[in-house]
Design an enzyme around this catalytic site. Structure first.
Site, short mmCIF file in Angstrom:
data_model
loop_
_atom_site.label_atom_id
_atom_site.label_comp_id
_atom_site.label_asym_id
_atom_site.label_seq_id
_atom_site.Cartn_x
_atom_site.Cartn_y
_atom_site.Cartn_z
N CYS A 141 0.83 -1.22 0.00
CA CYS A 141 0.00 0.00 0.00
C CYS A 141 0.86 1.26 0.00
O CYS A 141 0.61 2.19 -0.77
CB CYS A 141 -0.94 -0.01 1.20
N HIS A 220 -2.43 5.65 6.32
CA HIS A 220 -1.04 6.09 6.47
C HIS A 220 -0.95 7.53 5.94
O HIS A 220 -1.71 7.90 5.04
CB HIS A 220 -0.09 5.27 5.60
P1 NAD Z 1 -5.28 -10.83 6.36
O1 NAD Z 1 -4.66 -11.49 7.52
O2 NAD Z 1 -6.35 -9.82 6.56
O3 NAD Z 1 -5.88 -11.94 5.39
C1 NAD Z 1 -5.19 -13.10 5.03
C2 NAD Z 1 -6.18 -14.23 4.78
O4 NAD Z 1 -5.46 -15.38 4.39
C3 NAD Z 1 -7.02 -14.59 6.00
O5 NAD Z 1 -8.36 -14.82 5.58
C4 NAD Z 1 -6.37 -15.88 6.51
O6 NAD Z 1 -7.30 -16.72 7.15
C5 NAD Z 1 -5.91 -16.50 5.21
N1 NAD Z 1 -4.77 -17.41 5.38
C6 NAD Z 1 -3.87 -17.46 6.39
N2 NAD Z 1 -2.97 -18.42 6.15
C7 NAD Z 1 -3.33 -18.99 4.97
C8 NAD Z 1 -2.80 -20.05 4.22
N3 NAD Z 1 -1.70 -20.69 4.61
N4 NAD Z 1 -3.44 -20.37 3.07
C9 NAD Z 1 -4.53 -19.71 2.64
N5 NAD Z 1 -5.07 -18.69 3.32
C10 NAD Z 1 -4.48 -18.34 4.48
O7 NAD Z 1 -4.08 -10.23 5.50
P2 NAD Z 1 -4.15 -9.00 4.51
O8 NAD Z 1 -4.02 -7.76 5.30
O9 NAD Z 1 -5.29 -9.17 3.58
O10 NAD Z 1 -2.78 -9.17 3.74
C11 NAD Z 1 -2.64 -10.04 2.62
C12 NAD Z 1 -1.44 -9.59 1.81
O11 NAD Z 1 -1.69 -8.26 1.33
C13 NAD Z 1 -0.12 -9.50 2.58
O12 NAD Z 1 0.93 -9.78 1.69
C14 NAD Z 1 -0.07 -8.04 2.99
O13 NAD Z 1 1.24 -7.60 3.25
C15 NAD Z 1 -0.65 -7.39 1.74
N6 NAD Z 1 -1.22 -6.05 1.95
C16 NAD Z 1 -2.01 -5.78 3.02
C17 NAD Z 1 -2.55 -4.50 3.16
C18 NAD Z 1 -3.43 -4.13 4.31
O14 NAD Z 1 -3.64 -2.96 4.56
N7 NAD Z 1 -4.00 -5.06 5.03
C19 NAD Z 1 -2.29 -3.53 2.21
C20 NAD Z 1 -1.51 -3.85 1.08
C21 NAD Z 1 -0.98 -5.12 0.96
#
Ligand code: NAD
Length: 339
Positions: A141, A220
């Protein structure tokens, strides 16, 4: 042309938004989403009519909870052209091997390193680099936010050096585990990883970054100081941001003084989940003095990367060769307008 068949692995903060965005595109079909646990998000996916696929180890838990599944991960891979991997950071390597074995393309998120895919993606800066690729990564992000504003400035004025301080929200709004809940926490490992991450897409850019975690969940905020190699006026910079497709100018004097009012604006716009996909720049906080440009921008961490994921799908699946056309199509489907 046949619709691109898309599966989402990991239905959390990012995954659920990518799923909604895919479902909103007329050239894509959402085949399904994966869940590891039958929690409230799984139940919401069922309510939305999405097919749920689960790892072999979760089949029993879903059966016990009475949540209907369409199959296992492998069943989903067999039905899709591309998987958007939205699992938590650092589990990507295992999945990359699975996707390769299944012969499906895959997009990873910013929690994974550039080295996992060898290609990173931003719609404006390098859409074509992911053209037809098997693997790509939509940068984080904060990196997406920096690329959206620095790239068009660099294109016109060639940035000699950019110095950025990132005031990071401590947790996502739905996250009750992270903090601090009352304090400011500087990242002491310097410079922070954000600069090198921007360089995964703009390797020529001299950029140095620092970061402080703050007790807020909304957005942010970045402070940016950029040395330009040629003179520019404040009005010229405003014009560049005004024209940039996913940058939105707001004015403090209109009452948008903090991230709280930006989120209120997002609610007023009636966006899905009240998301603010654009990078917000305070128009009255842009200033050029000599060759030095100063501005502040705010990043809605859960949503700015969502349109990028959609464009990345089109580039990797060779569905649209013109980056501007893909951006326009995605923006129209998500309600991203300049008004
Ligand atoms: P999150 O924890 O909200 O969601 C992750 C999901 O994946 C959950 O539903 C979890 O149950 C599932 N999960 C966990 N382990 C798993 C596995 N082994 N196999 C399949 N599913 C699994 O995470 P998020 O915030 O959505 O982040 C996901 C990605 O996006 C990360 O790489 C993060 O760095 C990136 N990201 C997050 C944001 C943010 O603001 N949250 C912003 C930009 C990028």
């Amino acid at each position: 042309m046949a619709k691109i068949k898309v599966g989402i692995n990991g239905y959390g903060t990012i995954g659920k938004r990518v799923a909604s965005a895919v479902a909103a595109q007329d050239d894509m079909e959402l085949v399904g989403v994966t869940k590891t646990r039958p929690n409230f998000e799984a139940l919401n996916a069922v309510r939305k009519g999405y097919d749920i696929y689960v790892p072999d180890s979760s089949v029993e838990a879903f059966r016990d909870a009475g949540v209907k599944i369409a199959g296992t991960l492998k069943d989903m891979y067999a039905k899709v052209d591309i998987v958007v991997d939205c699992t938590p950071g650092n589990v990507g390597e295992m999945y990359r091997d699975q996707y390769k074995e299944a012969g499906v393309k895959a997009i990873f998120q910013g929690g994974e390193d550039h080295a996992l895919t060898g290609i990173s993606f931003n719609s404006t800066a390098n859409y074509s680099e992911s053209w037809g690729a098997q693997l790509s990564r939509v940068v984080s992000c904060n990196t997406t936010g920096l690329l959206r504003t620095l790239y068009p400035i660099d294109k016109k004025y060639k940035i000699e050096n950019a110095y950025v301080t990132i005031v990071r929200r401590a947790a996502d709004p739905g996250d009750s585990k992270n903090g601090p809940i009352n304090g400011l926490e500087p990242s002491v490992s310097l410079p922070t990883h954000h600069g090198p991450d921007v360089q995964s897409i703009m390797p020529w850019l001299n950029i140095s970054t620092m970061a402080i975690k703050a007790s807020t969940t909304l957005m942010h905020v970045h402070t940016v100081v950029a040395q330009l190699s040629q003179p520019a006026s404040t009005d010229e910079i405003k014009e560049i941001f005004r024209k940039a497709p996913r940058v939105r100018l707001v004015r403090s004097k209109d009452g948008i003084k903090t991230t709280a009012q930006i989120m209120e604006l997002a609610r007023d716009l009636g966006r899905d989940r009240s998301d603010m996909y654009e990078i917000i720049v305070w128009e009255d906080g842009i200033k050029v003095v000599g060759n030095t440009l100063y501005y502040y921008q705010a990043v809605h961490q859960e949503s700015d990367v969502i349109p990028e994921n959609i464009d990345c799908i089109r580039s990797m699946c060779k569905a649209e060769s013109d980056p501007c056309a893909s951006v326009r199509k995605t923006n129209a489907a998500l309600g991203i307008t300049k008004e």
